[in-house]
Design a protein around this motif. Structure first.
Motif, PDB file in Angstrom:
ATOM      1  N   ALA A 314      21.693 -36.922  18.826  1.00 23.49           N
ATOM      2  CA  ALA A 314      21.097 -35.957  17.797  1.00 23.49           C
ATOM      3  C   ALA A 314      20.161 -36.544  16.950  1.00 23.49           C
ATOM      4  CB  ALA A 314      22.208 -35.942  16.644  1.00 23.49           C
ATOM      5  N   ARG A 315      20.133 -37.801  16.249  1.00 25.91           N
ATOM      6  CA  ARG A 315      19.337 -38.295  15.469  1.00 25.91           C
ATOM      7  C   ARG A 315      18.245 -38.043  16.307  1.00 25.91           C
ATOM      8  NH1 ARG A 315      23.246 -42.413  13.582  1.00 25.91           N
ATOM      9  NH2 ARG A 315      24.113 -41.262  11.691  1.00 25.91           N
ATOM     10  N   THR A 316      18.243 -39.098  17.421  1.00 27.47           N
ATOM     11  CA  THR A 316      16.745 -39.340  17.650  1.00 27.47           C
ATOM     12  C   THR A 316      15.651 -37.949  18.147  1.00 27.47           C
ATOM     13  OG1 THR A 316      17.400 -40.870  19.304  1.00 27.47           O
ATOM     14  CG2 THR A 316      15.705 -40.247  20.992  1.00 27.47           C
ATOM     15  N   VAL A 317      16.498 -36.799  18.570  1.00 30.16           N
ATOM     16  CA  VAL A 317      16.112 -35.200  18.868  1.00 30.16           C
ATOM     17  C   VAL A 317      15.201 -34.657  17.773  1.00 30.16           C
ATOM     18  CG1 VAL A 317      16.187 -32.975  19.449  1.00 30.16           C
ATOM     19  CG2 VAL A 317      17.350 -34.947  20.828  1.00 30.16           C
ATOM     20  N   ALA A 318      16.199 -35.206  16.703  1.00 27.28           N
ATOM     21  CA  ALA A 318      15.851 -34.209  15.451  1.00 27.28           C
ATOM     22  C   ALA A 318      14.042 -34.738  14.754  1.00 27.28           C
ATOM     23  CB  ALA A 318      17.035 -34.469  14.323  1.00 27.28           C
ATOM     24  N   LYS A 319      14.416 -35.937  14.906  1.00 30.81           N
ATOM     25  CA  LYS A 319      13.537 -37.601  14.314  1.00 30.81           C
ATOM     26  C   LYS A 319      12.283 -36.867  15.396  1.00 30.81           C
ATOM     27  CE  LYS A 319      13.056 -40.511  11.736  1.00 30.81           C
ATOM     28  NZ  LYS A 319      13.019 -41.466  12.195  1.00 30.81           N
ATOM     29  N   ALA A 320      12.142 -36.729  16.987  1.00 29.53           N
ATOM     30  CA  ALA A 320      11.067 -35.727  17.347  1.00 29.53           C
ATOM     31  C   ALA A 320      10.650 -34.835  16.956  1.00 29.53           C
ATOM     32  CB  ALA A 320      11.871 -36.473  18.772  1.00 29.53           C
ATOM     33  N   VAL A 321      11.567 -33.945  17.008  1.00 28.82           N
ATOM     34  CA  VAL A 321      10.775 -32.787  16.281  1.00 28.82           C
ATOM     35  C   VAL A 321      10.000 -32.588  15.022  1.00 28.82           C
ATOM     36  CG1 VAL A 321      11.585 -30.613  15.554  1.00 28.82           C
ATOM     37  CG2 VAL A 321      12.876 -31.240  17.905  1.00 28.82           C
ATOM     38  N   ILE A 322      10.535 -33.409  14.318  1.00 28.60           N
ATOM     39  CA  ILE A 322      10.097 -33.580  12.350  1.00 28.60           C
ATOM     40  C   ILE A 322       8.236 -34.128  12.643  1.00 28.60           C
ATOM     41  CG2 ILE A 322      12.353 -32.679  11.535  1.00 28.60           C
ATOM     42  CD1 ILE A 322      11.149 -36.304  10.935  1.00 28.60           C
ATOM     43  N   CYS A 323       8.790 -35.517  13.301  1.00 26.81           N
ATOM     44  CA  CYS A 323       7.646 -36.298  13.617  1.00 26.81           C
ATOM     45  C   CYS A 323       6.020 -35.587  14.757  1.00 26.81           C
ATOM     46  CB  CYS A 323       7.625 -37.567  14.328  1.00 26.81           C
ATOM     47  SG  CYS A 323       9.234 -38.417  13.160  1.00 26.81           S
ATOM     48  N   SER A 324       6.626 -34.975  15.531  1.00 21.83           N
ATOM     49  CA  SER A 324       5.701 -34.015  16.212  1.00 21.83           C
ATOM     50  C   SER A 324       4.525 -33.754  15.596  1.00 21.83           C
ATOM     51  CB  SER A 324       6.002 -32.727  16.994  1.00 21.83           C
ATOM     52  OG  SER A 324       5.291 -32.159  17.398  1.00 21.83           O
ATOM     53  N   SER A 325       3.267 -34.063  15.892  1.00 23.36           N
ATOM     54  CA  SER A 325       2.273 -33.460  14.485  1.00 23.36           C
ATOM     55  C   SER A 325       1.850 -31.954  15.413  1.00 23.36           C
ATOM     56  CB  SER A 325       0.637 -34.559  15.245  1.00 23.36           C
ATOM     57  OG  SER A 325       0.693 -35.387  14.596  1.00 23.36           O
ATOM     58  N   LEU A 326       2.010 -31.862  16.452  1.00 19.29           N
ATOM     59  CA  LEU A 326       2.075 -30.093  16.809  1.00 19.29           C
ATOM     60  C   LEU A 326       3.133 -29.269  15.912  1.00 19.29           C
ATOM     61  CD1 LEU A 326       1.008 -31.332  20.950  1.00 19.29           C
ATOM     62  CD2 LEU A 326      -0.763 -30.249  18.995  1.00 19.29           C
ATOM     63  N   VAL A 327       4.737 -29.354  16.334  1.00 20.03           N
ATOM     64  CA  VAL A 327       5.123 -29.067  15.457  1.00 20.03           C
ATOM     65  C   VAL A 327       4.677 -28.426  13.571  1.00 20.03           C
ATOM     66  CG1 VAL A 327       7.332 -28.584  14.233  1.00 20.03           C
ATOM     67  CG2 VAL A 327       6.966 -29.475  17.113  1.00 20.03           C
ATOM     68  N   LYS A 328       4.227 -29.893  13.829  1.00 20.42           N
ATOM     69  CA  LYS A 328       4.213 -29.891  11.596  1.00 20.42           C
ATOM     70  C   LYS A 328       3.009 -28.776  11.928  1.00 20.42           C
ATOM     71  CE  LYS A 328       3.449 -34.045  10.104  1.00 20.42           C
ATOM     72  NZ  LYS A 328       4.576 -34.136   8.926  1.00 20.42           N
ATOM     73  N   ALA A 329       1.483 -28.561  12.557  1.00 25.17           N
ATOM     74  CA  ALA A 329       0.272 -28.325  12.871  1.00 25.17           C
ATOM     75  C   ALA A 329       0.864 -26.656  12.367  1.00 25.17           C
ATOM     76  CB  ALA A 329      -0.630 -28.609  13.444  1.00 25.17           C
TER      77      ALA A 329
END
Length: 426
Positions: A314-329
């Motif tokens: 759960a932690r790994t997935v959540a961190k991957a999403v909020i760290c994605s530059s493409l998601v953030k953009a």
């Protein structure tokens, strides 16, 4: 449990202060020039800048203490000093400066020790009972003169209402101070935990946070306090990322003075569990505030994962999403580009059946289902835009693989992030 005002001075028996010392202004001066600059500030010949840059937190009595620090191989000199001073599980004061990180300097540890000694002398403490922190530019020698010159005046300013001044003093590119506290009842006693922090860039901790100083008037045994802090940061600061750059100076320390009069909290007790929950709630609130104030950020980005096979997944997935530059953009542009979320989940490294994944975008403007069973579903683009234009966005991810859950905290990626960091040093 409720959130209250007062920061690190909300708990009984703590005082704090902030002052302008001129640390950054003196960084490029000679030792003699820095000494003259500092003397002019204290004498009133030179007007201080509007923002404090030197903070002090002090307890009225010796405290149990604990800390967690950066896992970066390059560590600021203050961390080495804190690790030594925390060996006995006790401390009574914290001195921290902004404007210079005191990192990658041959004389850094010597200067960090000198900072601690100056406070110890002014407050009649042992050197080893003073912790230190620094934040700012890496690789530039720390000008000690303005700090040593300012310490006497700083100690005179100590106040039970000084938390906000201290919170302001540790800010660098932050736009708002982080200054908050929580109150709870424990075995008939009122317990308070307060905190201040700084950090809006170079934030990707894998231990705690940038600079975060916590206080409590609870009586907590030293080993229990250390364990409580580590439990709290696991679901707060370790789930925080602004730009995937782990700082060299990340420091989170807590002082517990026992002034609340409760029976000393021991690991494994019901009181310990309650204390951890309150500490975690405060740390999550601080982490959210830091994420929302990320460098150049316009939005808080939260990824709430549920249905994971394990807490680690759960932690790994959540961190991957909020760290994605493409998601953030995409969040910055209010573009419901949910495929980028699936992409981040896919490379996160967690045990996930991607064909079971559901994704929703939520905000105060509503909820938008965008993916079911790993495939897109029709949605209203105008509603998506409306939802994503809010300043707090949650990406809800249901994995349908188990019962574990976690949340991570980040922000959008804007043009201003590059602008801030393009000329940060110069």
């Amino acid at each position: 449990m409720k959130f209250i005002d007062g920061g690190v001075t909300a708990p009984q028996g703590f005082r704090a202060a902030g002052i302008y010392a001129g640390v950054k202004a003196c960084t490029h001066l000679t030792q003699a020039e820095a000494a003259n600059f500092a003397a002019d500030i204290r004498s009133g010949k030179r007007a201080p800048e509007s923002k404090n840059d030197l903070a002090l937190i002090c307890a009225d009595v010796p405290c149990t203490a604990a800390g967690v620090f950066t896992s970066n191989l390059v560590k600021g000199a203050p961390i080495a000093v804190c690790l030594k001073h925390l060996q006995d599980g006790k401390a009574q004061a914290i001195l921290a400066n902004s404007g210079n990180a005191n990192t990658c300097n041959a004389d850094g540890e010597e200067k960090a020790e000198a900072m601690a000694s100056a406070v110890a002398e002014a407050l009649n403490l042992r050197d080893e009972d003073v912790l230190v922190g620094s934040t700012g530019v890496i690789g530039q020698p720390l000008p000690l003169e303005p700090i040593l010159t300012a310490v006497p005046a700083l100690t005179q300013k100590l106040s039970t209402h000084g938390s906000l001044d201290a919170a302001t003093a540790i800010m660098t590119t932050d736009t708002v101070p982080k200054n908050m506290a929580v109150e709870m009842e424990l075995a008939g006693k009122t317990i308070r935990i307060g905190g201040i922090s700084k950090g809006s860039g170079m934030i990707h901790p894998n231990m705690c946070t940038m600079l975060c100083f916590l206080t409590t008037d609870a009586a907590v045994e030293a080993k229990a306090l250390d364990k409580a802090l580590r439990f709290a940061v696991a679901d707060s600061f370790n789930m925080l990322s602004v730009d995937e750059d782990m700082s060299t100076n990340d420091t989170c320390v807590i002082l517990a003075n026992g002034k609340a009069g409760n029976a000393e909290i021991q690991e494994g007790s019901a009181d310990f569990t309650a204390f951890v929950e309150a500490l975690k709630a405060l740390c999550v609130k601080i982490a959210r505030a830091m994420a929302k104030d990320g460098e150049g950020a316009s939005k808080l980005l939260v990824c709430a994962v549920s249905g994971a096979a394990s807490d680690a997944d759960a932690r790994t997935v959540a961190k991957a999403v909020i760290c994605s530059s493409l998601v953030k953009a995409a969040i910055f542009g209010a573009d419901a580009n949910w495929g980028r979320v699936l992409c981040a989940i896919g490379y996160a490294g967690a045990a996930v059946d991607i064909h079971k994944v559901d994704v929703d975008f939520t905000s105060p403007a509503g909820t938008l289902p965008v993916c079911r069973n790993g495939a897109g579903v029709p949605f209203d683009e105008d509603l998506g835009k409306k939802i994503l234009l809010e300043d707090e966005i949650t990406v809800q991810v249901m994995l349908h693989d188990g019962t574990a859950a976690a949340a991570a905290y980040g922000c959008d990626l804007t043009y201003n992030y590059v602008k801030i960091n393009g000329d940060y040093r110069t």
